[in-house]
Design an enzyme around this catalytic site. Structure first.
Site, PDB file in Angstrom:
ATOM      1  N   TYR A 195       7.184 -16.709   9.099  1.00 26.43           N
ATOM      2  CA  TYR A 195       7.638 -18.293   9.632  1.00 26.43           C
ATOM      3  C   TYR A 195       7.230 -18.390  10.889  1.00 26.43           C
ATOM      4  O   TYR A 195       5.997 -18.901  11.232  1.00 26.43           O
ATOM      5  CB  TYR A 195       9.031 -18.575   9.498  1.00 26.43           C
ATOM      6  CG  TYR A 195       9.446 -20.123   9.302  1.00 26.43           C
ATOM      7  CD1 TYR A 195       9.685 -20.518   7.943  1.00 26.43           C
ATOM      8  CD2 TYR A 195       9.351 -21.044  10.403  1.00 26.43           C
ATOM      9  CE1 TYR A 195       9.851 -21.989   7.994  1.00 26.43           C
ATOM     10  CE2 TYR A 195       9.479 -22.113  10.350  1.00 26.43           C
ATOM     11  CZ  TYR A 195       9.900 -22.898   8.842  1.00 26.43           C
ATOM     12  OH  TYR A 195       9.858 -24.174   8.947  1.00 26.43           O
ATOM     13  N   VAL A 220      18.329 -24.066   5.174  1.00 28.02           N
ATOM     14  CA  VAL A 220      19.175 -24.648   4.065  1.00 28.02           C
ATOM     15  C   VAL A 220      18.072 -24.555   2.740  1.00 28.02           C
ATOM     16  O   VAL A 220      17.238 -24.343   2.817  1.00 28.02           O
ATOM     17  CB  VAL A 220      19.341 -26.191   4.303  1.00 28.02           C
ATOM     18  CG1 VAL A 220      20.406 -26.531   5.366  1.00 28.02           C
ATOM     19  CG2 VAL A 220      18.105 -26.922   4.733  1.00 28.02           C
TER      20      VAL A 220
END
EC number: 1.3.1.9
Length: 401
Positions: free
Chosen positions: A235, A273
């Site tokens: 990421y 999330v």
């Protein structure tokens, strides 16, 4: 027709209109129960408003601040025989509930990267609202058609420099695997920045500003994720991270511009999330299953709606009118609870211990799967999934070709 979930790869190819409406209703109920945000925005544009954090932002603005909202998204409607995308049903439900409360709600289904989308929004603002005092930029698209040349650019969810191998979960087979991802080429890195960086956010603000439709105190926010060393290779230190760093660059430039008239631009760093976007990123589902369990135990768990309500009420629109707390790069940090040392240490210790056999015991993997399927309107209490539903749902939406 009777609609059941069909999962292929990391997407569910079917959606349930009644379930999607229930999801939206749940977020609206949460927002109303939390109460009104006293000095919130009144005229809000959300670019990427049909799911995830963008949808929650539109709900927080409308039902938390009584704001008029314009939502921009790219979704497929259902037909009599085939369900549409979840984002279509989410947007239809939002529109229905907003109008029932007498709130202004306009939606545009289009390619948000295009010049036409920006011109249409400007036209709407001039016609109906005069100006806007908040712009939320929440696009999560894997491709971008460049507005001038028409060239289609694709992003890459890859590490930089070296091959990345890590323990991950195969969400189709529910088993632990070793995931290996080859590094991105220089071109793939540049393309990912083009698609997911800050360029289009800047183009939106430039177009709105030149058209004279930004209020003097207009705030704009774009969403990012940083995470920790557990997810950094894929990421923050990967191609996607370079794009998110470009978002930081854009925020600084936009903040310099908007602060001259009392406005602001910030990147908001949010927690992990379960969204369609995060499920596509290798290792994220396993990390999320781990971190969610620990955060639930600590009473710190938040979904999209809880995060965004906190961003509105405790950061951007505080009751005392004070400027929001930011980090050294002027970012709003809503990932503060997730990044607590005890939470992250728990995940670091747990990672090497997870096996296919103990996956559901050591992590919230079952809950992860339930939340994933819920994104598409399935697995929601009180809904009869054997009942006949009409996948064709119409609402007040402007279609741009």
């Amino acid at each position: 027709m009777i609609i059941k979930p069909k999962i292929r790869g990391f997407i569910c190819t079917t959606t349930h209109p009644v379930g999607c409406e229930a999801n939206v209703q749940e977020q609206i109920t949460f927002t109303k129960n939390k109460g009104k945000i006293a000095n919130g925005p009144k005229k809000v544009l959300v670019v990427g408003s049909s799911s995830g954090y963008g949808l929650s932002s539109r709900i927080a603005a409308a039902f938390g601040c009584d704001a008029a909202t314009i939502g921009v998204f790219f979704e497929k409607p259902g037909t009599e025989t085939k369900p549409g995308t979840a984002g279509w049903y989410n947007s239809a439900a939002f529109d229905k509930f907003a109008k029932a409360e007498g709130l202004y709600s306009k939606s545009i289904n289009c390619d948000a990267f295009s010049h036409e989308a920006k011109q249409k929004v400007i036209e709407l603002i001039k016609q109906d609202l005069g100006e806007i005092d908040m712009v939320v930029y929440s696009l999560a698209s894997p491709v971008r058609r460049l507005p001038d040349s028409g060239e289609v650019i694709r992003s890459a969810l890859k590490p930089i420099g070296e091959t990345y191998t890590a323990t991950a979960v195969d969400t189709n087979k529910d088993c632990i695997i070793e995931a290996t991802v080859e590094p991105a080429t220089e071109q793939e890195i540049a393309d990912t920045v083009t698609v997911m960086g800050g360029q289009d956010w800047e183009l939106w603000i430039k177009a709105l500003s030149e058209a004279g439709v930004l209020a003097n105190n207009c705030k704009t926010v774009a969403y990012s994720y940083i995470g920790t060393e557990l997810t950094w290779p894929i990421y923050w230190h990967g191609a996607l991270g370079k794009a998110k760093m470009d978002l930081d660059r854009a925020a600084k430039a936009l903040n310099d511009q908007l602060s001259a008239t009392g406005g602001s631009a910030n990147v908001a760093v949010l927690k992990s999330v379960v969204t369609q976007a995060s499920s596509a990123i290798p290792v994220m589902p396993l990390y999320i299953a781990m971190v969610f369990k620990k955060m639930r135990q600590e009473g710190l768990h938040e979904g999209c709606m809880e995060q965004i309500y906190r961003m509105f009420s405790e950061r951007l629109y505080r009751t005392d009118g004070a400027k929001p707390e930011t980090d050294s790069d002027n970012r709003l940090r809503l990932d503060d609870w997730e990044l607590r040392d005890d939470i992250q240490q728990h995940c670091r210790d747990l990672w090497p211990q997870v096996t296919t056999e103990n996956l559901s015991e050591l992590t919230d993997y079952r809950e992860y799967k339930a939340e994933f399927i819920k994104l598409f309107g399935f697995g929601i209490e009180g809904i009869d999934y054997d009942a006949d539903v009409n996948p064709y749902v119409e609402f007040d939406v402007i279609e741009l070709q």
